[in-house]
Write a protein that holds these residues in place. Structure first.
Motif, PDB file in Angstrom:
ATOM      1  N   MET A   1       0.854  -1.174   0.000  1.00 31.71           N
ATOM      2  CA  MET A   1       0.000   0.000   0.000  1.00 31.71           C
ATOM      3  C   MET A   1       0.896   1.233   0.000  1.00 31.71           C
ATOM      4  N   ALA A   2       0.535   2.204  -0.801  1.00 34.73           N
ATOM      5  CA  ALA A   2       1.281   3.458  -0.869  1.00 34.73           C
ATOM      6  C   ALA A   2       0.309   4.612  -0.858  1.00 34.73           C
ATOM      7  N   ARG A   3       0.760   5.712  -0.293  1.00 33.92           N
ATOM      8  CA  ARG A   3      -0.048   6.927  -0.290  1.00 33.92           C
ATOM      9  C   ARG A   3       0.676   7.992  -1.106  1.00 33.92           C
ATOM     10  N   ILE A   4      -0.089   8.644  -1.955  1.00 30.42           N
ATOM     11  CA  ILE A   4       0.435   9.687  -2.825  1.00 30.42           C
ATOM     12  C   ILE A   4      -0.390  10.935  -2.585  1.00 30.42           C
ATOM     13  N   GLU A   5       0.283  12.054  -2.339  1.00 34.09           N
ATOM     14  CA  GLU A   5      -0.425  13.322  -2.144  1.00 34.09           C
ATOM     15  C   GLU A   5      -0.441  14.064  -3.467  1.00 34.09           C
ATOM     16  N   VAL A   6      -1.642  14.416  -3.901  1.00 36.73           N
ATOM     17  CA  VAL A   6      -1.800  15.156  -5.149  1.00 36.73           C
ATOM     18  C   VAL A   6      -2.392  16.534  -4.822  1.00 36.73           C
ATOM     19  N   PRO A   7      -1.526  17.537  -4.776  1.00 35.69           N
ATOM     20  CA  PRO A   7      -1.989  18.876  -4.375  1.00 35.69           C
ATOM     21  C   PRO A   7      -2.932  19.541  -5.377  1.00 35.69           C
ATOM     22  N   THR A   8      -2.815  19.188  -6.662  1.00 36.85           N
ATOM     23  CA  THR A   8      -3.600  19.875  -7.686  1.00 36.85           C
ATOM     24  C   THR A   8      -4.254  18.882  -8.647  1.00 36.85           C
ATOM     25  N   VAL A   9      -5.190  19.386  -9.422  1.00 38.33           N
ATOM     26  CA  VAL A   9      -5.824  18.596 -10.472  1.00 38.33           C
ATOM     27  C   VAL A   9      -4.774  18.129 -11.476  1.00 38.33           C
ATOM     28  N   ASP A  10      -3.812  18.981 -11.785  1.00 36.18           N
ATOM     29  CA  ASP A  10      -2.744  18.590 -12.712  1.00 36.18           C
ATOM     30  C   ASP A  10      -1.970  17.385 -12.181  1.00 36.18           C
ATOM     31  N   ASP A  11      -1.791  17.315 -10.861  1.00 33.42           N
ATOM     32  CA  ASP A  11      -1.083  16.179 -10.269  1.00 33.42           C
ATOM     33  C   ASP A  11      -1.904  14.898 -10.357  1.00 33.42           C
ATOM     34  N   ILE A  12      -3.225  15.002 -10.205  1.00 30.95           N
ATOM     35  CA  ILE A  12      -4.090  13.824 -10.378  1.00 30.95           C
ATOM     36  C   ILE A  12      -3.941  13.307 -11.811  1.00 30.95           C
ATOM     37  N   HIS A  13      -3.959  14.226 -12.756  1.00 31.63           N
ATOM     38  CA  HIS A  13      -3.801  13.888 -14.170  1.00 31.63           C
ATOM     39  C   HIS A  13      -2.433  13.248 -14.405  1.00 31.63           C
ATOM     40  N   ARG A  14      -1.411  13.785 -13.758  1.00 33.73           N
ATOM     41  CA  ARG A  14      -0.043  13.266 -13.904  1.00 33.73           C
ATOM     42  C   ARG A  14       0.068  11.823 -13.396  1.00 33.73           C
ATOM     43  N   VAL A  15      -0.546  11.535 -12.254  1.00 33.26           N
ATOM     44  CA  VAL A  15      -0.553  10.157 -11.742  1.00 33.26           C
ATOM     45  C   VAL A  15      -1.297   9.256 -12.723  1.00 33.26           C
ATOM     46  N   GLU A 141      -8.198  21.427  -4.517  1.00 34.76           N
ATOM     47  CA  GLU A 141      -7.864  21.053  -3.147  1.00 34.76           C
ATOM     48  C   GLU A 141      -7.022  19.786  -3.177  1.00 34.76           C
ATOM     49  N   PRO A 142      -6.086  19.641  -2.257  1.00 31.81           N
ATOM     50  CA  PRO A 142      -5.240  18.439  -2.258  1.00 31.81           C
ATOM     51  C   PRO A 142      -6.058  17.177  -2.008  1.00 31.81           C
ATOM     52  N   ARG A 143      -5.612  16.107  -2.625  1.00 31.20           N
ATOM     53  CA  ARG A 143      -6.209  14.793  -2.438  1.00 31.20           C
ATOM     54  C   ARG A 143      -5.120  13.830  -1.976  1.00 31.20           C
ATOM     55  N   ILE A 144      -5.544  12.765  -1.334  1.00 31.85           N
ATOM     56  CA  ILE A 144      -4.639  11.679  -0.980  1.00 31.85           C
ATOM     57  C   ILE A 144      -5.090  10.449  -1.749  1.00 31.85           C
ATOM     58  N   LEU A 145      -4.166   9.847  -2.483  1.00 27.89           N
ATOM     59  CA  LEU A 145      -4.430   8.610  -3.206  1.00 27.89           C
ATOM     60  C   LEU A 145      -3.808   7.471  -2.418  1.00 27.89           C
ATOM     61  N   THR A 146      -4.592   6.458  -2.162  1.00 23.63           N
ATOM     62  CA  THR A 146      -4.068   5.255  -1.529  1.00 23.63           C
ATOM     63  C   THR A 146      -4.111   4.139  -2.558  1.00 23.63           C
ATOM     64  N   LEU A 147      -2.932   3.633  -2.927  1.00 31.39           N
ATOM     65  CA  LEU A 147      -2.823   2.557  -3.908  1.00 31.39           C
ATOM     66  C   LEU A 147      -2.826   1.232  -3.158  1.00 31.39           C
ATOM     67  N   ARG A 148      -3.782   0.376  -3.508  1.00 27.25           N
ATOM     68  CA  ARG A 148      -3.888  -0.939  -2.879  1.00 27.25           C
ATOM     69  C   ARG A 148      -3.851  -2.014  -3.966  1.00 27.25           C
ATOM     70  N   PRO A 149      -2.647  -2.503  -4.265  1.00 28.75           N
ATOM     71  CA  PRO A 149      -2.530  -3.537  -5.299  1.00 28.75           C
ATOM     72  C   PRO A 149      -2.933  -4.908  -4.769  1.00 28.75           C
ATOM     73  N   HIS A 150      -3.593  -5.671  -5.629  1.00 33.55           N
ATOM     74  CA  HIS A 150      -3.973  -7.051  -5.338  1.00 33.55           C
ATOM     75  C   HIS A 150      -3.416  -7.899  -6.474  1.00 33.55           C
ATOM     76  N   GLY A 151      -2.399  -8.679  -6.192  1.00 34.89           N
ATOM     77  CA  GLY A 151      -1.780  -9.513  -7.207  1.00 34.89           C
ATOM     78  C   GLY A 151      -0.458  -8.955  -7.686  1.00 34.89           C
TER      79      GLY A 151
END
Length: 172
Positions: A1-15, A141-151
């Protein structure tokens, strides 16, 4: 599991773009989060990374769109699906091996499609969050993405995403 902070919409797009650049046919990505969290924005970034040239919008009312790129992007909005019969009618398993399938609102609905999937939870501030007035909440507004890989394959995709955006990965 990893957490990624995306401060802007551009960062969400970048991820999202990093996902599209590193995805392989057969990958399943589930995007979970409240309305306005950035699920469709992330999918637009994924489409960018796959070389999709057409505009990507939310498939809320048509349930699914197929966008050609390096390989097909199948973009599904499962919000309105109320039964497994409705999900089965989409026949997602028929295109799964040859496409990148991205499902918004898929939690509790599409996990059975494959043993390997990357779930991404998108948290965004809401009016009751500390130090934020409702009128101050906006698209950037900043978002936090939590990546939860299965497999195994999903783990490799999550690693590739973390490597592509190291400046956004939360340090623990």
């Amino acid at each position: 599991m990893a957490r990624i902070e995306v401060p802007t919409v551009d960062d969400i797009h970048r991820v999202g773009r990093a996902i599209g650049e590193h995805a392989m046919p057969g990958d399943l990505v589930m995007l979970n989060g409240p309305l306005g969290a950035g699920k469709t924005t992330m999918t637009q970034g994924i489409a960018d990374g796959l070389g999709v040239s057409e505009q990507v919008s939310s498939p809320t009312f048509v349930i699914a769109h197929i966008h050609p790129g390096r390989f097909d992007l199948v973009h599904v909005d499962a919000y309105r699906l109320e039964s497994m019969d409705e999900l089965d009618a989409l026949d997602l398993d028929a295109s799964l091996e040859d496409s990148l399938t991205v499902v918004e609102w898929g939690a509790g609905k599409v996990e059975s499609l494959t043993g390997s999937r990357l779930e991404i939870d998108i948290e965004r501030p809401v009016g009751g969050d500390a130090d934020l007035d409702p009128e101050d909440l906006g698209a950037d507004e900043p978002r936090i993405l939590t990546l939860r890989p299965h497999g195994e394959r999903a783990e490799a995709l999550a690693d590739a995403i973390r490597s592509a955006v190291p400046d956004l990965v939360e340090r623990t």
